[in-house]
Design an enzyme around this catalytic site. Structure first.
Site, PDB file in Angstrom:
ATOM      1  N   ASP A  44       0.856  -1.185   0.000  1.00 29.04           N
ATOM      2  CA  ASP A  44       0.000   0.000   0.000  1.00 29.04           C
ATOM      3  C   ASP A  44       0.895   1.239   0.000  1.00 29.04           C
ATOM      4  O   ASP A  44       1.887   1.306   0.736  1.00 29.04           O
ATOM      5  CB  ASP A  44      -0.896  -0.018   1.244  1.00 29.04           C
ATOM      6  CG  ASP A  44      -1.845   1.166   1.282  1.00 29.04           C
ATOM      7  OD1 ASP A  44      -2.951   1.033   0.738  1.00 29.04           O
ATOM      8  OD2 ASP A  44      -1.491   2.221   1.846  1.00 29.04           O
ATOM      9  N   ILE A  45       0.550   2.231  -0.831  1.00 32.70           N
ATOM     10  CA  ILE A  45       1.334   3.467  -0.892  1.00 32.70           C
ATOM     11  C   ILE A  45       1.070   4.278   0.371  1.00 32.70           C
ATOM     12  O   ILE A  45      -0.081   4.535   0.730  1.00 32.70           O
ATOM     13  CB  ILE A  45       0.970   4.291  -2.137  1.00 32.70           C
ATOM     14  CG1 ILE A  45       1.197   3.461  -3.410  1.00 32.70           C
ATOM     15  CG2 ILE A  45       1.787   5.577  -2.200  1.00 32.70           C
ATOM     16  CD1 ILE A  45       0.691   4.122  -4.671  1.00 32.70           C
ATOM     17  N   GLU A  57      -4.815   2.424  -4.045  1.00 32.29           N
ATOM     18  CA  GLU A  57      -3.355   2.480  -4.013  1.00 32.29           C
ATOM     19  C   GLU A  57      -2.739   1.177  -3.543  1.00 32.29           C
ATOM     20  O   GLU A  57      -1.568   1.139  -3.141  1.00 32.29           O
ATOM     21  CB  GLU A  57      -2.886   3.636  -3.118  1.00 32.29           C
ATOM     22  CG  GLU A  57      -3.216   3.484  -1.649  1.00 32.29           C
ATOM     23  CD  GLU A  57      -4.573   4.054  -1.266  1.00 32.29           C
ATOM     24  OE1 GLU A  57      -4.734   4.424  -0.098  1.00 32.29           O
ATOM     25  OE2 GLU A  57      -5.471   4.126  -2.130  1.00 32.29           O
TER      26      GLU A  57
END
Length: 307
Positions: free
Chosen positions: A180-181, A223
Protein backbone atom coordinates in the site's frame (compact mmCIF):
# COMPACT_ATOMS: atom_id res chain seq x y z
CA UNK A 1 1.50 -21.23 -27.85
CA UNK A 2 -0.57 -21.62 -31.02
CA UNK A 3 0.65 -20.22 -34.32
CA UNK A 4 -2.43 -17.98 -34.64
CA UNK A 5 -1.76 -16.49 -31.19
CA UNK A 6 1.80 -15.63 -32.18
CA UNK A 7 0.65 -14.04 -35.43
CA UNK A 8 -2.03 -12.06 -33.63
CA UNK A 9 0.40 -10.72 -31.01
CA UNK A 10 3.05 -9.74 -33.59
CA UNK A 11 0.43 -8.06 -35.81
CA UNK A 12 -0.92 -6.00 -32.92
CA UNK A 13 2.59 -5.15 -31.78
CA UNK A 14 3.49 -3.81 -35.26
CA UNK A 15 0.24 -1.86 -35.57
CA UNK A 16 0.77 -0.27 -32.18
CA UNK A 17 4.39 0.62 -33.00
CA UNK A 18 3.32 2.34 -36.23
CA UNK A 19 0.61 4.19 -34.32
CA UNK A 20 3.17 5.38 -31.75
CA UNK A 21 5.45 6.62 -34.54
CA UNK A 22 2.56 8.50 -36.17
CA UNK A 23 1.74 10.21 -32.87
CA UNK A 24 5.28 11.57 -32.49
CA UNK A 25 6.23 14.77 -34.30
CA UNK A 26 9.89 13.69 -34.55
CA UNK A 27 10.21 9.98 -33.71
CA UNK A 28 13.71 8.74 -32.89
CA UNK A 29 15.50 5.42 -33.13
CA UNK A 30 15.78 5.36 -29.33
CA UNK A 31 11.99 5.55 -28.94
CA UNK A 32 11.56 2.58 -31.27
CA UNK A 33 14.24 0.62 -29.42
CA UNK A 34 12.57 1.33 -26.07
CA UNK A 35 9.24 0.15 -27.46
CA UNK A 36 10.83 -3.05 -28.78
CA UNK A 37 12.51 -3.68 -25.42
CA UNK A 38 9.16 -3.30 -23.66
CA UNK A 39 7.64 -5.66 -26.23
CA UNK A 40 10.31 -8.26 -25.45
CA UNK A 41 9.37 -8.00 -21.76
CA UNK A 42 5.71 -8.57 -22.58
CA UNK A 43 6.44 -11.56 -24.82
CA UNK A 44 8.88 -13.06 -22.30
CA UNK A 45 6.23 -12.92 -19.57
CA UNK A 46 3.75 -15.06 -21.53
CA UNK A 47 2.99 -18.35 -19.79
CA UNK A 48 0.52 -20.66 -21.56
CA UNK A 49 -0.47 -22.32 -18.28
CA UNK A 50 -1.30 -19.10 -16.42
CA UNK A 51 -4.46 -17.02 -16.41
CA UNK A 52 -5.07 -15.09 -19.60
CA UNK A 53 -1.34 -14.66 -20.15
CA UNK A 54 -1.70 -14.59 -23.94
CA UNK A 55 -4.66 -12.20 -23.75
CA UNK A 56 -2.64 -10.02 -21.39
CA UNK A 57 0.10 -9.74 -23.99
CA UNK A 58 -2.39 -8.98 -26.75
CA UNK A 59 -4.03 -6.28 -24.65
CA UNK A 60 -0.68 -4.62 -24.08
CA UNK A 61 -0.44 -4.04 -27.84
CA UNK A 62 -4.11 -3.32 -28.53
CA UNK A 63 -5.76 -0.99 -26.05
CA UNK A 64 -9.51 -1.13 -26.47
CA UNK A 65 -9.93 1.98 -24.35
CA UNK A 66 -7.84 3.89 -26.87
CA UNK A 67 -10.19 2.88 -29.68
CA UNK A 68 -13.20 4.08 -27.70
CA UNK A 69 -11.47 7.41 -27.10
CA UNK A 70 -10.84 7.74 -30.84
CA UNK A 71 -14.52 7.12 -31.55
CA UNK A 72 -15.48 9.76 -29.01
CA UNK A 73 -13.12 12.35 -30.52
CA UNK A 74 -14.30 11.56 -34.04
CA UNK A 75 -17.94 11.88 -32.98
CA UNK A 76 -17.23 15.19 -31.25
CA UNK A 77 -15.53 16.54 -34.38
CA UNK A 78 -18.48 15.53 -36.57
CA UNK A 79 -21.01 17.07 -34.19
CA UNK A 80 -18.93 20.24 -33.93
CA UNK A 81 -18.74 20.55 -37.71
CA UNK A 82 -22.52 20.12 -37.97
CA UNK A 83 -23.12 22.85 -35.39
CA UNK A 84 -20.80 25.16 -37.33
CA UNK A 85 -22.92 24.60 -40.45
CA UNK A 86 -26.10 25.32 -38.51
CA UNK A 87 -24.56 28.48 -37.05
CA UNK A 88 -23.73 29.75 -40.55
CA UNK A 89 -27.29 29.03 -41.64
CA UNK A 90 -28.53 30.86 -38.55
CA UNK A 91 -26.44 33.94 -39.45
CA UNK A 92 -27.62 33.82 -43.05
CA UNK A 93 -31.23 33.72 -41.91
CA UNK A 94 -30.69 36.70 -39.61
CA UNK A 95 -29.15 38.66 -42.49
CA UNK A 96 -32.27 38.00 -44.53
CA UNK A 97 -34.24 39.79 -41.82
CA UNK A 98 -32.45 43.02 -42.86
CA UNK A 99 -34.06 42.93 -46.30
CA UNK A 100 -36.69 45.66 -46.93
CA UNK A 101 -39.43 43.09 -47.28
CA UNK A 102 -39.45 40.28 -44.73
CA UNK A 103 -41.22 37.01 -45.45
CA UNK A 104 -42.14 36.23 -41.82
CA UNK A 105 -43.50 32.77 -42.56
CA UNK A 106 -40.36 31.77 -44.45
CA UNK A 107 -38.06 33.11 -41.69
CA UNK A 108 -40.07 31.34 -39.00
CA UNK A 109 -39.89 28.05 -40.87
CA UNK A 110 -36.13 28.39 -41.31
CA UNK A 111 -35.59 29.05 -37.60
CA UNK A 112 -37.79 26.10 -36.71
CA UNK A 113 -35.81 23.99 -39.11
CA UNK A 114 -32.51 25.05 -37.53
CA UNK A 115 -33.86 24.37 -34.05
CA UNK A 116 -34.97 20.89 -35.08
CA UNK A 117 -31.60 20.09 -36.65
CA UNK A 118 -29.76 21.23 -33.51
CA UNK A 119 -32.04 19.12 -31.31
CA UNK A 120 -31.44 16.09 -33.54
CA UNK A 121 -27.65 16.56 -33.34
CA UNK A 122 -27.77 16.81 -29.53
CA UNK A 123 -29.86 13.63 -29.31
CA UNK A 124 -27.40 11.78 -31.59
CA UNK A 125 -24.42 12.99 -29.56
CA UNK A 126 -26.03 11.96 -26.25
CA UNK A 127 -26.89 8.52 -27.61
CA UNK A 128 -23.30 7.98 -28.72
CA UNK A 129 -21.94 9.19 -25.36
CA UNK A 130 -24.20 6.68 -23.59
CA UNK A 131 -23.09 3.92 -25.95
CA UNK A 132 -19.38 4.66 -25.44
CA UNK A 133 -19.83 4.90 -21.67
CA UNK A 134 -21.48 1.48 -21.64
CA UNK A 135 -18.63 0.06 -23.71
CA UNK A 136 -16.10 1.33 -21.15
CA UNK A 137 -18.14 -0.19 -18.31
CA UNK A 138 -18.29 -3.53 -20.13
CA UNK A 139 -14.53 -3.49 -20.68
CA UNK A 140 -13.94 -2.72 -17.02
CA UNK A 141 -16.16 -5.63 -15.99
CA UNK A 142 -14.73 -8.22 -18.38
CA UNK A 143 -11.09 -7.20 -18.71
CA UNK A 144 -8.34 -8.79 -16.62
CA UNK A 145 -6.17 -5.70 -17.03
CA UNK A 146 -6.20 -2.49 -15.03
CA UNK A 147 -6.69 0.27 -17.60
CA UNK A 148 -4.42 2.78 -15.82
CA UNK A 149 -1.35 0.69 -14.93
CA UNK A 150 -1.73 -2.09 -17.55
CA UNK A 151 -1.16 -4.80 -14.95
CA UNK A 152 -3.61 -7.50 -13.87
CA UNK A 153 -6.63 -6.26 -11.91
CA UNK A 154 -8.56 -7.57 -8.89
CA UNK A 155 -10.81 -9.69 -11.06
CA UNK A 156 -7.77 -11.53 -12.44
CA UNK A 157 -6.40 -11.97 -8.92
CA UNK A 158 -9.61 -13.67 -7.77
CA UNK A 159 -9.46 -16.10 -10.69
CA UNK A 160 -5.79 -16.82 -10.10
CA UNK A 161 -6.13 -17.44 -6.35
CA UNK A 162 -9.17 -19.66 -6.86
CA UNK A 163 -7.11 -21.79 -9.24
CA UNK A 164 -4.10 -21.96 -6.92
CA UNK A 165 -6.08 -22.67 -3.74
CA UNK A 166 -8.06 -25.42 -5.45
CA UNK A 167 -4.88 -27.41 -6.08
CA UNK A 168 -4.04 -30.01 -3.45
CA UNK A 169 -0.49 -30.29 -2.12
CA UNK A 170 1.12 -27.57 -4.19
CA UNK A 171 4.64 -28.79 -4.89
CA UNK A 172 6.33 -25.41 -4.53
CA UNK A 173 6.25 -22.43 -2.17
CA UNK A 174 4.07 -19.46 -3.06
CA UNK A 175 4.14 -16.12 -1.24
CA UNK A 176 1.61 -13.31 -1.45
CA UNK A 177 2.68 -9.72 -0.85
CA UNK A 178 0.18 -6.93 -0.26
CA UNK A 179 1.53 -3.40 -0.59
CA UNK A 180 0.00 0.00 0.00
CA UNK A 181 1.33 3.47 -0.89
CA UNK A 182 1.99 5.46 2.28
CA UNK A 183 0.01 8.70 2.74
CA UNK A 184 -1.48 8.44 -0.74
CA UNK A 185 -4.51 10.59 0.15
CA UNK A 186 -2.22 13.41 1.28
CA UNK A 187 -0.40 13.24 -2.07
CA UNK A 188 -3.69 13.46 -3.96
CA UNK A 189 -4.92 16.33 -1.79
CA UNK A 190 -1.68 18.27 -2.21
CA UNK A 191 -0.76 17.61 -5.85
CA UNK A 192 -4.02 16.40 -7.41
CA UNK A 193 -5.28 13.10 -8.77
CA UNK A 194 -3.17 13.31 -11.94
CA UNK A 195 -0.07 13.16 -9.75
CA UNK A 196 -1.62 10.20 -7.92
CA UNK A 197 -2.19 8.37 -11.21
CA UNK A 198 1.41 8.98 -12.26
CA UNK A 199 2.62 7.51 -8.97
CA UNK A 200 0.52 4.38 -9.50
CA UNK A 201 1.98 3.92 -13.00
CA UNK A 202 5.49 4.69 -11.68
CA UNK A 203 5.24 2.02 -8.96
CA UNK A 204 3.67 -0.57 -11.27
CA UNK A 205 6.58 -0.12 -13.70
CA UNK A 206 9.18 -0.53 -10.94
CA UNK A 207 7.52 -3.74 -9.74
CA UNK A 208 7.28 -5.17 -13.26
CA UNK A 209 10.98 -4.56 -13.86
CA UNK A 210 11.94 -6.11 -10.50
CA UNK A 211 9.90 -9.32 -10.60
CA UNK A 212 11.00 -12.57 -12.20
CA UNK A 213 9.25 -14.39 -15.04
CA UNK A 214 6.32 -16.30 -13.60
CA UNK A 215 5.68 -13.83 -10.76
CA UNK A 216 2.45 -11.85 -10.95
CA UNK A 217 1.45 -8.30 -10.07
CA UNK A 218 -2.14 -7.14 -9.58
CA UNK A 219 -3.73 -3.80 -8.78
CA UNK A 220 -5.94 -4.74 -5.85
CA UNK A 221 -7.75 -1.43 -5.64
CA UNK A 222 -6.99 2.25 -5.09
CA UNK A 223 -3.36 2.48 -4.01
CA UNK A 224 -2.99 -1.22 -3.13
CA UNK A 225 -1.09 -3.83 -5.12
CA UNK A 226 -0.80 -7.60 -4.68
CA UNK A 227 2.26 -9.54 -5.81
CA UNK A 228 2.43 -13.34 -6.15
CA UNK A 229 5.92 -14.87 -5.93
CA UNK A 230 6.09 -18.46 -7.18
CA UNK A 231 8.73 -21.10 -6.36
CA UNK A 232 10.58 -19.04 -3.76
CA UNK A 233 11.44 -19.49 -0.08
CA UNK A 234 10.64 -17.03 2.69
CA UNK A 235 14.18 -15.60 2.85
CA UNK A 236 14.20 -14.79 -0.87
CA UNK A 237 10.68 -13.40 -0.59
CA UNK A 238 11.76 -10.96 2.10
CA UNK A 239 14.81 -9.97 0.03
CA UNK A 240 12.59 -9.09 -2.94
CA UNK A 241 10.18 -7.19 -0.68
CA UNK A 242 13.04 -5.20 0.86
CA UNK A 243 14.46 -4.45 -2.58
CA UNK A 244 11.10 -3.07 -3.73
CA UNK A 245 10.93 -0.84 -0.65
CA UNK A 246 14.37 0.62 -1.41
CA UNK A 247 13.75 1.05 -5.14
CA UNK A 248 10.47 2.89 -4.63
CA UNK A 249 11.69 5.14 -1.80
CA UNK A 250 14.97 5.80 -3.61
CA UNK A 251 13.40 6.92 -6.91
CA UNK A 252 11.93 10.42 -6.66
CA UNK A 253 9.14 11.18 -9.10
CA UNK A 254 9.16 14.72 -10.53
CA UNK A 255 5.71 16.19 -11.18
CA UNK A 256 5.24 19.79 -12.31
CA UNK A 257 8.67 20.68 -10.94
CA UNK A 258 7.99 19.10 -7.55
CA UNK A 259 9.84 16.07 -6.21
CA UNK A 260 7.35 13.53 -4.82
CA UNK A 261 8.79 11.31 -2.11
CA UNK A 262 6.92 8.01 -2.24
CA UNK A 263 7.19 5.07 0.14
CA UNK A 264 5.22 1.86 0.53
CA UNK A 265 4.31 -0.50 3.35
CA UNK A 266 4.07 -4.22 2.69
CA UNK A 267 2.67 -7.37 4.29
CA UNK A 268 3.65 -10.89 3.24
CA UNK A 269 2.35 -14.39 3.87
CA UNK A 270 2.87 -17.89 2.49
CA UNK A 271 0.26 -20.17 0.94
CA UNK A 272 -0.46 -23.17 3.18
CA UNK A 273 -2.60 -26.28 2.73
CA UNK A 274 -6.25 -25.50 3.33
CA UNK A 275 -5.92 -21.82 2.46
CA UNK A 276 -8.69 -20.03 0.61
CA UNK A 277 -8.27 -16.81 -1.36
CA UNK A 278 -9.91 -14.94 1.52
CA UNK A 279 -7.70 -16.44 4.23
CA UNK A 280 -4.55 -15.76 2.22
CA UNK A 281 -5.50 -12.14 1.53
CA UNK A 282 -6.59 -11.66 5.15
CA UNK A 283 -3.19 -12.70 6.55
CA UNK A 284 -1.31 -10.48 4.13
CA UNK A 285 -3.63 -7.60 5.02
CA UNK A 286 -2.95 -8.10 8.76
CA UNK A 287 0.78 -8.06 8.08
CA UNK A 288 0.36 -4.88 6.04
CA UNK A 289 -1.54 -3.30 8.94
CA UNK A 290 1.37 -4.13 11.24
CA UNK A 291 3.82 -2.48 8.85
CA UNK A 292 1.67 0.67 8.83
CA UNK A 293 1.30 0.67 12.62
CA UNK A 294 5.05 0.22 13.09
CA UNK A 295 5.88 3.41 11.20
CA UNK A 296 5.34 2.67 7.46
CA UNK A 297 7.97 2.20 4.74
CA UNK A 298 8.67 -1.35 5.92
CA UNK A 299 7.65 -4.98 5.41
CA UNK A 300 6.06 -7.34 7.95
CA UNK A 301 5.09 -11.00 7.55
CA UNK A 302 2.29 -13.15 8.93
CA UNK A 303 1.88 -16.96 8.87
CA UNK A 304 -1.15 -19.22 8.96
CA UNK A 305 -1.47 -19.50 12.74
CA UNK A 306 -0.72 -15.84 13.35
CA UNK A 307 2.80 -16.49 14.71
Amino acid sequence: MQKDDLKSIVTQMCENLIEQIDLEKSPTKEQILNYLKDSVDVLTSIDDSKIDSIEHAKSAFSNAYKEIAKKGISSYENTNERFEELTKLHVKTLNECKEPHIDLDSITNKFNDIQQHMSDEVIKANKLITQLTNQVKTLEKTSNLDSLTQIFNRRALSTYLETICSKENLKYELHLLMMDIDDFKAINDTHGHVAGDKILIFIANIIKKTLRDGDKIFRYGGEEFVIILNRIDKKSCMQIASRLLKLISGNNLIYEGNSLDVTISMGTTQLEDGDTPDSLISRADKALYKAKANGKNQVCSDVKDGI
